[in-house]
Motif scaffolding. Sequence first.
Motif, mmCIF file in Angstrom:
data_model
loop_
_atom_site.group_PDB
_atom_site.id
_atom_site.type_symbol
_atom_site.label_atom_id
_atom_site.label_comp_id
_atom_site.label_asym_id
_atom_site.label_seq_id
_atom_site.Cartn_x
_atom_site.Cartn_y
_atom_site.Cartn_z
ATOM 1 N N ARG A 55 0.817 -1.211 0.000
ATOM 2 C CA ARG A 55 0.000 0.000 0.000
ATOM 3 C C ARG A 55 0.853 1.264 0.000
ATOM 4 N NH1 ARG A 55 -4.995 -0.958 4.284
ATOM 5 N NH2 ARG A 55 -5.976 -2.727 3.187
ATOM 6 N N SER A 56 2.067 1.178 0.523
ATOM 7 C CA SER A 56 2.910 2.367 0.617
ATOM 8 C C SER A 56 4.378 1.975 0.500
ATOM 9 C CB SER A 56 2.673 3.089 1.947
ATOM 10 O OG SER A 56 3.128 2.303 3.036
ATOM 11 N N ILE A 57 5.199 2.982 0.255
ATOM 12 C CA ILE A 57 6.646 2.792 0.220
ATOM 13 C C ILE A 57 7.313 3.944 0.942
ATOM 14 C CG2 ILE A 57 6.608 1.567 -1.995
ATOM 15 C CD1 ILE A 57 7.739 4.313 -3.163
ATOM 16 N N SER A 58 8.611 3.821 1.204
ATOM 17 C CA SER A 58 9.428 4.921 1.692
ATOM 18 C C SER A 58 10.107 5.582 0.505
ATOM 19 C CB SER A 58 10.488 4.404 2.669
ATOM 20 O OG SER A 58 11.479 5.409 2.909
ATOM 21 N N ILE A 59 10.297 6.867 0.597
ATOM 22 C CA ILE A 59 10.949 7.582 -0.495
ATOM 23 C C ILE A 59 12.382 7.097 -0.698
ATOM 24 C CG2 ILE A 59 11.872 9.525 0.856
ATOM 25 C CD1 ILE A 59 10.905 11.327 -1.511
ATOM 26 N N THR A 60 12.982 6.534 0.344
ATOM 27 C CA THR A 60 14.359 6.052 0.245
ATOM 28 C C THR A 60 14.465 4.783 -0.611
ATOM 29 O OG1 THR A 60 14.093 4.794 2.303
ATOM 30 C CG2 THR A 60 14.970 7.031 2.484
ATOM 31 N N GLU A 61 13.343 4.163 -0.935
ATOM 32 C CA GLU A 61 13.370 2.967 -1.777
ATOM 33 C C GLU A 61 13.436 3.301 -3.273
ATOM 34 O OE1 GLU A 61 10.705 -0.399 -0.366
ATOM 35 O OE2 GLU A 61 9.801 1.311 0.699
ATOM 36 N N LEU A 62 13.138 4.531 -3.632
ATOM 37 C CA LEU A 62 13.007 4.895 -5.040
ATOM 38 C C LEU A 62 14.319 4.857 -5.836
ATOM 39 C CD1 LEU A 62 10.400 7.775 -4.725
ATOM 40 C CD2 LEU A 62 10.030 5.495 -5.686
ATOM 41 N N PRO A 63 15.472 5.231 -5.258
ATOM 42 C CA PRO A 63 16.703 5.234 -6.058
ATOM 43 C C PRO A 63 17.105 3.869 -6.618
ATOM 44 C CG PRO A 63 17.005 6.540 -4.077
ATOM 45 C CD PRO A 63 15.711 5.810 -3.923
ATOM 46 N N HIS A 64 16.531 2.803 -6.132
ATOM 47 C CA HIS A 64 16.883 1.470 -6.601
ATOM 48 C C HIS A 64 16.055 1.057 -7.828
ATOM 49 C CE1 HIS A 64 19.115 1.228 -2.897
ATOM 50 N NE2 HIS A 64 18.020 1.408 -2.191
ATOM 51 N N HIS A 65 15.245 1.966 -8.336
ATOM 52 C CA HIS A 65 14.346 1.646 -9.451
ATOM 53 C C HIS A 65 14.384 2.763 -10.487
ATOM 54 C CE1 HIS A 65 12.331 -1.661 -7.197
ATOM 55 N NE2 HIS A 65 12.677 -0.922 -6.167
ATOM 56 N N ARG A 66 13.992 2.430 -11.723
ATOM 57 C CA ARG A 66 13.849 3.458 -12.753
ATOM 58 C C ARG A 66 12.559 4.232 -12.500
ATOM 59 N NH1 ARG A 66 13.580 0.783 -17.871
ATOM 60 N NH2 ARG A 66 15.842 1.019 -18.082
ATOM 61 N N ILE A 67 12.666 5.559 -12.531
ATOM 62 C CA ILE A 67 11.507 6.429 -12.312
ATOM 63 C C ILE A 67 11.168 7.108 -13.640
ATOM 64 C CG2 ILE A 67 10.538 8.296 -10.950
ATOM 65 C CD1 ILE A 67 11.396 5.838 -9.328
ATOM 66 N N ALA A 120 14.347 15.207 1.222
ATOM 67 C CA ALA A 120 14.662 13.951 1.901
ATOM 68 C C ALA A 120 16.105 13.506 1.666
ATOM 69 C CB ALA A 120 13.706 12.859 1.435
ATOM 70 N N GLY A 121 16.852 14.282 0.859
ATOM 71 C CA GLY A 121 18.235 13.919 0.573
ATOM 72 C C GLY A 121 18.363 12.692 -0.303
ATOM 73 N N VAL A 122 17.370 12.467 -1.162
ATOM 74 C CA VAL A 122 17.349 11.281 -2.025
ATOM 75 C C VAL A 122 17.677 11.694 -3.456
ATOM 76 C CG1 VAL A 122 15.883 9.478 -3.006
ATOM 77 C CG2 VAL A 122 15.687 10.068 -0.578
ATOM 78 N N LYS A 123 18.593 10.947 -4.097
ATOM 79 C CA LYS A 123 18.960 11.206 -5.483
ATOM 80 C C LYS A 123 18.618 10.001 -6.340
ATOM 81 C CE LYS A 123 22.715 14.499 -4.624
ATOM 82 N NZ LYS A 123 24.146 14.812 -4.888
ATOM 83 N N LEU A 124 17.955 10.270 -7.454
ATOM 84 C CA LEU A 124 17.609 9.194 -8.379
ATOM 85 C C LEU A 124 18.789 8.891 -9.300
ATOM 86 C CD1 LEU A 124 14.001 10.304 -9.410
ATOM 87 C CD2 LEU A 124 14.685 8.763 -7.570
ATOM 88 N N THR A 125 18.931 7.646 -9.653
ATOM 89 C CA THR A 125 20.039 7.234 -10.513
ATOM 90 C C THR A 125 19.575 6.794 -11.897
ATOM 91 O OG1 THR A 125 19.898 4.987 -9.603
ATOM 92 C CG2 THR A 125 21.437 6.520 -8.543
ATOM 93 N N ASP A 126 18.277 6.573 -12.068
ATOM 94 C CA ASP A 126 17.772 6.081 -13.346
ATOM 95 C C ASP A 126 16.430 6.757 -13.643
ATOM 96 O OD1 ASP A 126 17.151 4.722 -15.632
ATOM 97 O OD2 ASP A 126 17.203 2.715 -14.739
ATOM 98 N N ILE A 127 16.444 7.729 -14.549
ATOM 99 C CA ILE A 127 15.238 8.491 -14.898
ATOM 100 C C ILE A 127 14.941 8.331 -16.378
ATOM 101 C CG2 ILE A 127 14.209 10.788 -15.086
ATOM 102 C CD1 ILE A 127 15.878 11.660 -12.708
ATOM 103 N N LEU A 128 13.686 8.021 -16.674
ATOM 104 C CA LEU A 128 13.198 7.998 -18.045
ATOM 105 C C LEU A 128 12.212 9.144 -18.200
ATOM 106 C CD1 LEU A 128 12.838 6.741 -20.856
ATOM 107 C CD2 LEU A 128 11.157 5.168 -19.843
ATOM 108 N N GLU A 129 12.519 10.115 -19.060
ATOM 109 C CA GLU A 129 11.655 11.284 -19.256
ATOM 110 C C GLU A 129 10.748 11.055 -20.452
ATOM 111 O OE1 GLU A 129 12.489 15.683 -20.806
ATOM 112 O OE2 GLU A 129 13.306 15.341 -18.785
ATOM 113 N N ILE A 130 9.434 11.258 -20.226
ATOM 114 C CA ILE A 130 8.441 11.077 -21.284
ATOM 115 C C ILE A 130 7.514 12.294 -21.277
ATOM 116 C CG2 ILE A 130 6.520 9.658 -22.103
ATOM 117 C CD1 ILE A 130 7.860 7.232 -21.010
#
Length: 292
Positions: free
Chosen positions: A176-188, A208-218
Amino acid sequence: MNHAQIRAFHAVASEGSFTKAADVLNVTQPTLSGQVAALEEIYGVKLFERRGRGIEITEIGRRLHAVTLRQFAVELEAEQVLLSARGLMSGQLRVAADAPYHVVPLLATFSRLYPGINFSMSFGNSQQVLQGLFERKSDVVVMPNIHEDRRLHAAPLKREPLIVFVDRNHPWAARRSISITELPHHRIILREKGSVTRKIFETALESAGVKLTDILEIGSREAVREAVASGLGIGVVFESEFGNDTRLHGLTVRDVQLEGLEYVACLKDQKNSPVIRAFFDQIQSSTATNLS
């Protein structure tokens, strides 16, 4: 005093450009320039300084603009008195929005209340919608997170959370929910820059001090949805935009405040237009509930 010359000056001062003012008044730029030049010559004043391809309003120009703002506001008020006697039996309203989910119900209600008013709708990302308003291509906009601007009259409409969403085969599809810290391990998968959804999301990541490593822009909301449904990554969307697509599963982000505030806005010098005022009056009754 020549009204056409004053109107020409007012348009240039309001738009900050002879080209844009000519478009607003639907006249050629040489005609507009001639009207302003004639006004300057008659009174022996300089209203604008030409600087390269741009202009800068002079001190006397600023003082005159303060007067013309009041003058044209009074003209709109006079029009309102005359149209109110007819009960808004006719008129036109051009509405632009970044998505149909809030604006369509508003226009449906407005159409029932004022069946004689013709209206049109256009859509784009938030940056495009706001720019269109400043260029007077629309009368009213419905969009989130409008920042304070002296040119705008804006009223809050509704608070709304953002959610992330995944395809039904994703490992998170049972959660039902996630932590924002889990997002960098996935493509956003994100919308293009200029999208308010993206800006709110990136601001939450930064806080939150979180940096994404894999972004797909559409570049469109529909394409983001299809990409997520195909398993290409994780999407971000306002809750009202999520819909009932059975291929997708929505999740809240539990440890950050991820929400936007939807607004209705118009140009400040147009807020007393009878049709625009009627549209704003319509939304006031629902505001208290939607903002609580």
